[in-house]
Motif scaffolding. Structure first.
Motif: not given
Length: 206
Positions: A3-6, A26-29, A91-93, A180-183
């Protein structure tokens, strides 16, 4: 479970072939690893990661000691992920891949004190034929002598929102590691700018 935070940026749409896909950005990590817990020292296996830099003057001494022991700068949020062993100290995306299913957890928007029609979708009272000041009331809340009380959990007016909400089996549409983006396809709980926890799907979505 990885998992990751964003933080939630907002919603938009992107084109995949000949169709438009609604996505939440989501800007994650990057999330530094603050602590690694083991069965020998803590009784269970887990990793604690952080997100969002925090000023040192806003960190108390016990927290500062925790961060200094890990050799990381103070962060605003800390979360644990069990049975997850990240490679390296960040931890990265790129721990997720396009097409993968994830669970997204956020804090829903606060609505304040609301009545039963908005909070629980009650129909309300009659709107005509002599009805007076009864349009949005809940109606009866109990029985007669038995049980002579109102049951716990009765749906009534009260505080609405600001709840921890998880949406399961959302699809990762695109990963932009350089930004550092997740769509993520669909909606994620919470307001823009709120903390979002993205985890590997617990139910193994197909």
């Amino acid at each position: 479970m990885k998992g990751i935070l964003g933080t939630k940026i907002g919603m938009t749409q992107i084109w995949k072939g000949d169709r438009a896909v609604p996505v939440t950005v989501v800007l994650a990590g990057p999330c530094p690893v603050v602590q690694r817990k083991t069965a020998q020292t803590d009784g269970y296996e887990a990793v604690q990661i952080g997100f969002a830099p925090k000023s040192e003057k806003r960190v108390n001494k016990p927290q500062m000691g925790h961060f200094k022991k890990a050799g990381v700068a103070p962060v605003r949020f800390l979360r644990e992920f069990r049975n997850f062993t990240p490679e390296g100290d960040t931890v990265n995306v790129d721990i997720f891949a396009e097409g993968e299913k994830i669970d997204a957890t956020g804090t829903s928007k606060g609505k304040g004190f609301q009545g039963v029609m908005k909070r629980w979708n009650f129909a309300g009272g009659p709107a005509s034929h002599g009805s007076k000041k009864w349009h949005r009331r809940p109606g009866s809340i109990g029985q007669r002598k038995t049980p002579g009380r109102v049951y716990k959990g009765k749906r009534m007016a009260g505080h609405m929102g600001m709840d921890r909400v998880t949406v399961q089996n959302l699809e990762v549409v695109e990963i932009r590691a350089d930004e550092n983006l997740i769509l993520v396809k669909g909606a994620i709980p919470g307001a823009n700018g709120g903390l979002v926890v993205l985890r590997q799907a617990a139910k193994g979505g197909k």
